[in-house]
Design a protein around this motif. Structure first.
Motif, PDB file in Angstrom:
ATOM      1  N   ILE A 126      18.425  -3.065   4.677  1.00  0.00           N
ATOM      2  CA  ILE A 126      18.780  -4.295   5.837  1.00  0.00           C
ATOM      3  C   ILE A 126      19.951  -3.686   6.308  1.00  0.00           C
ATOM      4  O   ILE A 126      21.547  -4.061   5.705  1.00  0.00           O
ATOM      5  CB  ILE A 126      18.465  -5.563   6.051  1.00  0.00           C
ATOM      6  CG1 ILE A 126      18.797  -5.959   7.697  1.00  0.00           C
ATOM      7  CG2 ILE A 126      19.435  -6.553   5.057  1.00  0.00           C
ATOM      8  CD1 ILE A 126      17.916  -8.087   7.077  1.00  0.00           C
ATOM      9  N   MET A 127      19.784  -3.084   7.769  1.00  0.00           N
ATOM     10  CA  MET A 127      21.663  -2.801   8.125  1.00  0.00           C
ATOM     11  C   MET A 127      21.769  -3.397   9.493  1.00  0.00           C
ATOM     12  O   MET A 127      21.420  -3.495  10.609  1.00  0.00           O
ATOM     13  CB  MET A 127      21.856  -1.228   8.791  1.00  0.00           C
ATOM     14  CG  MET A 127      22.950  -1.100   9.145  1.00  0.00           C
ATOM     15  SD  MET A 127      22.944   0.143   9.318  1.00  0.00           S
ATOM     16  CE  MET A 127      22.882   1.613   7.618  1.00  0.00           C
ATOM     17  N   SER A 128      22.859  -4.185   9.676  1.00  0.00           N
ATOM     18  CA  SER A 128      23.480  -5.023  11.710  1.00  0.00           C
ATOM     19  C   SER A 128      23.935  -4.534  11.801  1.00  0.00           C
ATOM     20  O   SER A 128      25.416  -3.604  11.076  1.00  0.00           O
ATOM     21  CB  SER A 128      23.882  -6.298  10.380  1.00  0.00           C
ATOM     22  OG  SER A 128      24.413  -7.246  12.200  1.00  0.00           O
ATOM     23  N   PRO A 129      23.831  -3.848  12.649  1.00  0.00           N
ATOM     24  CA  PRO A 129      25.351  -3.068  13.992  1.00  0.00           C
ATOM     25  C   PRO A 129      26.501  -4.290  13.558  1.00  0.00           C
ATOM     26  O   PRO A 129      26.851  -3.274  14.447  1.00  0.00           O
ATOM     27  CB  PRO A 129      24.666  -2.952  14.634  1.00  0.00           C
ATOM     28  CG  PRO A 129      22.007  -3.160  14.478  1.00  0.00           C
ATOM     29  CD  PRO A 129      22.614  -4.319  13.491  1.00  0.00           C
ATOM     30  N   THR A 130      26.326  -5.484  14.091  1.00  0.00           N
ATOM     31  CA  THR A 130      27.101  -6.303  14.251  1.00  0.00           C
ATOM     32  C   THR A 130      27.359  -7.631  13.384  1.00  0.00           C
ATOM     33  O   THR A 130      28.521  -8.272  13.989  1.00  0.00           O
ATOM     34  CB  THR A 130      26.986  -6.773  15.832  1.00  0.00           C
ATOM     35  OG1 THR A 130      25.522  -7.175  15.538  1.00  0.00           O
ATOM     36  CG2 THR A 130      27.110  -5.789  17.157  1.00  0.00           C
ATOM     37  N   ALA A 131      27.340  -7.424  12.370  1.00  0.00           N
ATOM     38  CA  ALA A 131      27.141  -9.398  11.690  1.00  0.00           C
ATOM     39  C   ALA A 131      28.780  -8.416  10.825  1.00  0.00           C
ATOM     40  O   ALA A 131      28.932  -7.448   9.878  1.00  0.00           O
ATOM     41  CB  ALA A 131      26.334  -9.383  10.298  1.00  0.00           C
ATOM     42  N   THR A 132      29.651  -9.029  11.586  1.00  0.00           N
ATOM     43  CA  THR A 132      30.777  -8.923  11.326  1.00  0.00           C
ATOM     44  C   THR A 132      32.092  -9.495   9.985  1.00  0.00           C
ATOM     45  O   THR A 132      32.885  -9.454   9.671  1.00  0.00           O
ATOM     46  CB  THR A 132      31.943  -8.725  12.317  1.00  0.00           C
ATOM     47  OG1 THR A 132      31.627 -10.439  13.371  1.00  0.00           O
ATOM     48  CG2 THR A 132      31.816  -7.910  13.255  1.00  0.00           C
ATOM     49  N   ASP A 133      31.113 -10.759   9.421  1.00  0.00           N
ATOM     50  CA  ASP A 133      31.650 -11.053   8.494  1.00  0.00           C
ATOM     51  C   ASP A 133      32.551 -10.959   7.320  1.00  0.00           C
ATOM     52  O   ASP A 133      31.454 -10.327   7.214  1.00  0.00           O
ATOM     53  CB  ASP A 133      31.332 -12.766   8.512  1.00  0.00           C
ATOM     54  CG  ASP A 133      31.799 -13.914   7.207  1.00  0.00           C
ATOM     55  OD1 ASP A 133      32.775 -14.430   8.314  1.00  0.00           O
ATOM     56  OD2 ASP A 133      31.380 -13.707   6.156  1.00  0.00           O
ATOM     57  N   ASP A 134      34.107 -11.027   7.115  1.00  0.00           N
ATOM     58  CA  ASP A 134      34.101 -10.533   5.842  1.00  0.00           C
ATOM     59  C   ASP A 134      32.702 -10.461   4.632  1.00  0.00           C
ATOM     60  O   ASP A 134      32.738  -9.130   3.937  1.00  0.00           O
ATOM     61  CB  ASP A 134      35.208 -10.253   5.165  1.00  0.00           C
ATOM     62  CG  ASP A 134      36.476  -9.808   6.572  1.00  0.00           C
ATOM     63  OD1 ASP A 134      37.232  -8.900   6.061  1.00  0.00           O
ATOM     64  OD2 ASP A 134      36.450 -10.051   7.599  1.00  0.00           O
ATOM     65  N   GLY A 135      32.498 -11.653   4.448  1.00  0.00           N
ATOM     66  CA  GLY A 135      32.092 -11.559   3.349  1.00  0.00           C
ATOM     67  C   GLY A 135      30.001 -11.691   3.111  1.00  0.00           C
ATOM     68  O   GLY A 135      29.621 -11.725   2.822  1.00  0.00           O
ATOM     69  N   VAL A 136      30.331 -10.837   4.095  1.00  0.00           N
ATOM     70  CA  VAL A 136      28.677 -11.131   4.910  1.00  0.00           C
ATOM     71  C   VAL A 136      28.130 -10.177   3.796  1.00  0.00           C
ATOM     72  O   VAL A 136      26.675 -10.194   3.461  1.00  0.00           O
ATOM     73  CB  VAL A 136      28.125 -10.626   6.111  1.00  0.00           C
ATOM     74  CG1 VAL A 136      28.409  -9.334   5.951  1.00  0.00           C
ATOM     75  CG2 VAL A 136      26.755 -11.359   6.682  1.00  0.00           C
ATOM     76  N   LEU A 137      28.663  -8.943   3.610  1.00  0.00           N
ATOM     77  CA  LEU A 137      27.419  -7.736   2.812  1.00  0.00           C
ATOM     78  C   LEU A 137      27.642  -8.384   0.532  1.00  0.00           C
ATOM     79  O   LEU A 137      27.124  -7.902   0.196  1.00  0.00           O
ATOM     80  CB  LEU A 137      28.178  -6.678   2.513  1.00  0.00           C
ATOM     81  CG  LEU A 137      27.817  -6.300   4.242  1.00  0.00           C
ATOM     82  CD1 LEU A 137      28.188  -4.854   4.137  1.00  0.00           C
ATOM     83  CD2 LEU A 137      26.763  -6.370   4.989  1.00  0.00           C
ATOM     84  N   THR A 138      28.013  -9.130   0.367  1.00  0.00           N
ATOM     85  CA  THR A 138      28.576  -9.715  -1.080  1.00  0.00           C
ATOM     86  C   THR A 138      27.666 -11.737  -1.089  1.00  0.00           C
ATOM     87  O   THR A 138      28.576 -12.042  -0.612  1.00  0.00           O
ATOM     88  CB  THR A 138      30.265 -10.113  -1.047  1.00  0.00           C
ATOM     89  OG1 THR A 138      30.460 -10.391  -0.150  1.00  0.00           O
ATOM     90  CG2 THR A 138      30.788  -8.458  -0.720  1.00  0.00           C
TER      91      THR A 138
END
Length: 385
Positions: A126-138
């Protein structure tokens, strides 16, 4: 009775066989399915709709050029309704029932965070173009979610860039922060700016999502001595803040993040008030790059609205997935996910980038300067933090 039972059993076997055939891997189908899951309604619809448009445009181009690995690409589109529960549910649906090779979207950090566990379970990137929060991918332990990606830079990345810009380009010694205290997005941007800014934060005021009257808080800062006003938030509130601050006589430069990068900002602020406005952008519409100009022209022709950084990021997301599928020589989600790890120097219209070990793109930050309601300058900043 025995004959009926025999035909019943035979019929059930055929149904089971047909059902098993319909559950084949995504790579075994006649087309390659990509999910487009954006906020088409709700508070973030202005972002989501434009990005969904860009996904469809990119896929149409790819299909016209022969598809991917000889197969046409099919977009499976859903509306998250700017609802986190809906985003999680749709991710499961796309990854299991629809059997997509990958999912593009959603736009917002909250919806992306809600969707990621479902993507991990379904084992679909899943690839978000604009989810910019630092911790969103961890996760809570700091481990990278195996199937989560993004094409935008992080909040700390752009917050740092804005602080460096205030230090180096505006020579600012004193700043006022007017932040959305109801948003994790704005809170993170505020923290990073405060850490990197070399000068003094003379005041830090707050507002909440949905507010429209900022006269009281602007009155509080009107007579303070400061060089820049930093407004980490989205265009819905930033537009009225610009309008009311300028009408109140505040002439200091106003800095903001990518959330300000929407044409609606200008409508809410008023053209006459769009002076000394600076905001981060992943995409420079006025770039002389032929690929950028072709995209901008095609998007305007197709949808009769101007392209922006959100459309550019969604467009790049489709093409980076195309490269991953081509490199994997498969549209099986697991293989596509592995191929994404090896993407380097991808030539996107939002800049050339590679993915790091956290699944973040490594790229420079553009800061757009607006004077007299026109884009008059672009500054490239490589944050150091």
């Amino acid at each position: 009775m025995k004959k009926s039972i025999k035909f019943f059993v035979l019929g059930m076997m055929l149904i089971i066989i047909a059902g098993c055939g319909s559950q084949g891997e995504a790579g075994e189908t006649d087309s390659i399915k990509i999910g487009s899951m954006f906020e088409l309604t709700g508070s973030a619809a202005a972002y989501g709709t434009s990005m969904n448009n860009a996904v469809h445009m990119a896929v149409a181009e790819i299909n016209e050029d022969g598809g991917i690995n000889g197969k046409q690409v099919e977009v499976i589109e859903y509306d998250t309704k700017t609802d986190e529960t809906e985003a999680a549910s749709l991710t499961t649906r796309l990854g299991t029932r629809d059997q997509v090779a990958a999912i593009i979207g959603p736009a917002t950090t909250g919806s992306m965070q809600a969707a990621i566990p479902s993507a991990n379970t379904a084992e679909v990137p899943i690839m978000s173009p604009t989810a910019t929060d630092d911790g969103v991918l961890t996760d809570s332990n700091g481990d990278v979610h195996p199937y989560a990606w993004r094409t935008s830079f992080t909040n700390s990345f752009q917050g740092s860039a804005l602080a460096q810009f205030a230090n180096d380009e505006l020579n600012a010694k004193k700043a006022v922060i007017l932040s959305d205290n109801s948003s994790d997005y704005a809170i993170g941007l505020t923290e990073t700016f405060g850490t990197i800014f070399d000068g003094e934060i003379v005041a830090s005021e707050n507002f909440s999502e949905g507010e429209t009257d900022f006269s009281a808080v602007l009155t509080n800062i009107k007579d303070l001595d400061f060089d820049v006003l930093y407004v980490p938030g989205y265009y819905e509130e930033a537009g009225p803040i610009i309008k009311q601050s300028r009408e109140m006589g505040l002439k200091q430069p106003i800095l903001g993040p990518d959330g300000m990068g929407n044409e609606i900002l200008r409508d809410l602020a008023g053209a006459e008030n769009m002076n000394d406005i600076y905001y981060t952008s992943h995409f420079v519409v006025t770039s002389e790059d032929p690929a950028v100009q072709e995209f901008v022209s095609n998007y305007k022709d197709e949808f009769n609205i101007e392209a922006d950084m959100f459309t550019g990021l969604a467009y790049d997301s489709v093409y980076v997935l195309k490269e991953a599928i081509e490199n994997a020589e498969s549209s099986d989600p697991k293989e596509v996910n592995e191929a994404l790890k090896d993407i380097t120097d991808f030539p996107g219209i939002t800049g050339t980038f590679s993915f790091d070990e956290k699944h973040d793109p490594v790229k420079t930050v553009n800061i757009i300067e607006i004077q007299d309601n026109e884009e008059v300058g672009v500054y490239e900043v490589d944050p150091n933090f």
